[in-house]
Motif scaffolding. Structure first.
Motif, PDB file in Angstrom:
ATOM      1  N   LEU A  20      29.013   0.211 -21.329  1.00 15.74           N
ATOM      2  CA  LEU A  20      30.647   0.514 -22.043  1.00 15.74           C
ATOM      3  C   LEU A  20      32.028   0.475 -21.111  1.00 15.74           C
ATOM      4  O   LEU A  20      33.342  -0.493 -20.752  1.00 15.74           O
ATOM      5  CB  LEU A  20      31.137   0.858 -23.357  1.00 15.74           C
ATOM      6  CG  LEU A  20      32.076   1.100 -23.679  1.00 15.74           C
ATOM      7  CD1 LEU A  20      32.319  -0.266 -25.218  1.00 15.74           C
ATOM      8  CD2 LEU A  20      32.067   2.492 -24.895  1.00 15.74           C
ATOM      9  N   ALA A  21      31.867   1.522 -20.111  1.00  9.92           N
ATOM     10  CA  ALA A  21      33.814   2.063 -19.596  1.00  9.92           C
ATOM     11  C   ALA A  21      32.744   1.651 -17.897  1.00  9.92           C
ATOM     12  O   ALA A  21      33.948   2.539 -17.223  1.00  9.92           O
ATOM     13  CB  ALA A  21      33.094   3.554 -19.861  1.00  9.92           C
ATOM     14  N   PHE A  22      31.215   1.552 -17.781  1.00  8.39           N
ATOM     15  CA  PHE A  22      31.127   0.900 -16.029  1.00  8.39           C
ATOM     16  C   PHE A  22      31.487   2.736 -15.402  1.00  8.39           C
ATOM     17  O   PHE A  22      31.507   2.726 -14.251  1.00  8.39           O
ATOM     18  CB  PHE A  22      32.165   0.087 -15.383  1.00  8.39           C
ATOM     19  CG  PHE A  22      31.615  -1.182 -16.048  1.00  8.39           C
ATOM     20  CD1 PHE A  22      30.534  -1.866 -16.277  1.00  8.39           C
ATOM     21  CD2 PHE A  22      32.458  -1.428 -16.958  1.00  8.39           C
ATOM     22  CE1 PHE A  22      30.570  -3.070 -16.748  1.00  8.39           C
ATOM     23  CE2 PHE A  22      32.320  -2.640 -17.596  1.00  8.39           C
ATOM     24  CZ  PHE A  22      31.602  -3.643 -17.505  1.00  8.39           C
ATOM     25  N   LEU A  23      31.438   3.493 -15.766  1.00  6.85           N
ATOM     26  CA  LEU A  23      30.952   4.825 -15.369  1.00  6.85           C
ATOM     27  C   LEU A  23      29.703   5.328 -15.409  1.00  6.85           C
ATOM     28  O   LEU A  23      28.699   5.734 -16.395  1.00  6.85           O
ATOM     29  CB  LEU A  23      31.948   5.611 -16.412  1.00  6.85           C
ATOM     30  CG  LEU A  23      33.715   5.715 -16.374  1.00  6.85           C
ATOM     31  CD1 LEU A  23      34.188   6.610 -17.224  1.00  6.85           C
ATOM     32  CD2 LEU A  23      34.801   5.682 -15.350  1.00  6.85           C
ATOM     33  N   LEU A  66      38.574   5.168 -17.554  1.00  9.65           N
ATOM     34  CA  LEU A  66      37.256   4.715 -18.831  1.00  9.65           C
ATOM     35  C   LEU A  66      38.261   3.734 -19.772  1.00  9.65           C
ATOM     36  O   LEU A  66      37.894   2.182 -20.445  1.00  9.65           O
ATOM     37  CB  LEU A  66      38.083   5.836 -19.847  1.00  9.65           C
ATOM     38  CG  LEU A  66      36.771   5.720 -21.636  1.00  9.65           C
ATOM     39  CD1 LEU A  66      35.607   5.534 -20.944  1.00  9.65           C
ATOM     40  CD2 LEU A  66      36.854   7.247 -22.238  1.00  9.65           C
ATOM     41  N   VAL A  67      39.704   3.735 -19.871  1.00 10.96           N
ATOM     42  CA  VAL A  67      40.311   2.739 -20.889  1.00 10.96           C
ATOM     43  C   VAL A  67      40.389   1.271 -19.721  1.00 10.96           C
ATOM     44  O   VAL A  67      40.300   0.598 -20.539  1.00 10.96           O
ATOM     45  CB  VAL A  67      42.115   3.252 -21.018  1.00 10.96           C
ATOM     46  CG1 VAL A  67      42.696   2.269 -21.786  1.00 10.96           C
ATOM     47  CG2 VAL A  67      42.059   4.421 -22.077  1.00 10.96           C
ATOM     48  N   LEU A  71      38.945  -2.143 -21.479  1.00  9.77           N
ATOM     49  CA  LEU A  71      39.900  -2.981 -21.576  1.00  9.77           C
ATOM     50  C   LEU A  71      39.905  -3.807 -20.923  1.00  9.77           C
ATOM     51  O   LEU A  71      40.257  -5.183 -21.484  1.00  9.77           O
ATOM     52  CB  LEU A  71      41.619  -2.618 -22.569  1.00  9.77           C
ATOM     53  CG  LEU A  71      41.482  -1.783 -23.518  1.00  9.77           C
ATOM     54  CD1 LEU A  71      43.006  -1.253 -23.710  1.00  9.77           C
ATOM     55  CD2 LEU A  71      40.760  -1.987 -24.482  1.00  9.77           C
ATOM     56  N   GLY A  72      38.759  -4.258 -19.185  1.00  3.97           N
ATOM     57  CA  GLY A  72      38.808  -5.063 -18.526  1.00  3.97           C
ATOM     58  C   GLY A  72      40.477  -5.344 -18.692  1.00  3.97           C
ATOM     59  O   GLY A  72      40.843  -6.350 -17.563  1.00  3.97           O
TER      60      GLY A  72
END
Length: 164
Positions: A20-23, A66-67, A71-72
């Motif tokens: 979801l967040a690429f973390l 994260l945001v 949201l790209g």
């Protein structure tokens, strides 16, 4: 039993953070040392075959990433505090929605409440009131997230869970 719950919680949280967040979690020695340890938290309550709450604590330093990743947005774009809180609560909702079937089985039905931002005094009161059944820390490149699972003891026998 809590060791198995920790494994499940870690796996679910790691998968959601990555997809979801690429973390991506890293080994602590590979992580940038962060002097800013200010933390934001969020909480979501749930009910079903058992009731409880899932809490996330996150280093303030990871919230803009994260945001932006969710949201790209471009790296240079500014994000508001409201966007950061919304992203944290959305992440928590998705982790919780994936965690509960991993614990209770895919056929178990749960109702999730609306997540809310958790202020430090609320977290302190929660920790004094109830013991967690599972807690994991995911070290990220520029901070960390903690996930803490609380389950109401009166309606659950951990030994009876499928823990898929």
């Amino acid at each position: 039993m809590s060791e198995r719950l920790n494994e499940i919680l870690y796996r679910v949280a790691e998968e959601i953070l990555e997809s979801l967040a690429f973390l991506f979690p890293v080994l602590d020695e590979e992580r940038k040392k962060i002097s800013n340890v200010f933390v934001w938290g969020a909480s979501i309550s749930f009910g079903g075959p058992f009731s409880g709450r899932l809490v996330i604590l996150a280093s303030e330093t990871i919230l803009p990433d994260l945001v932006k990743n969710m949201l790209g947005l471009d790296a240079g774009e500014e994000v508001s505090l409201d966007q950061q809180h919304d992203a944290l609560m959305e992440l928590l909702s998705i982790v919780c929605g994936n965690l509960l079937p991993a614990i209770a089985g895919k056929k178990a039905m749960f109702n999730l409440d609306v997540p809310k931002i958790l202020f430090p005094e609320e977290y302190d009161a929660l920790m004094q009131k109830q013991d967690s059944v599972s807690q994991v820390i995911l070290e990220l490149e520029n901070g960390q997230t903690d996930f803490i699972l609380f389950i109401e003891e009166d309606n659950l026998s951990l030994n009876s869970l499928p823990l898929v």
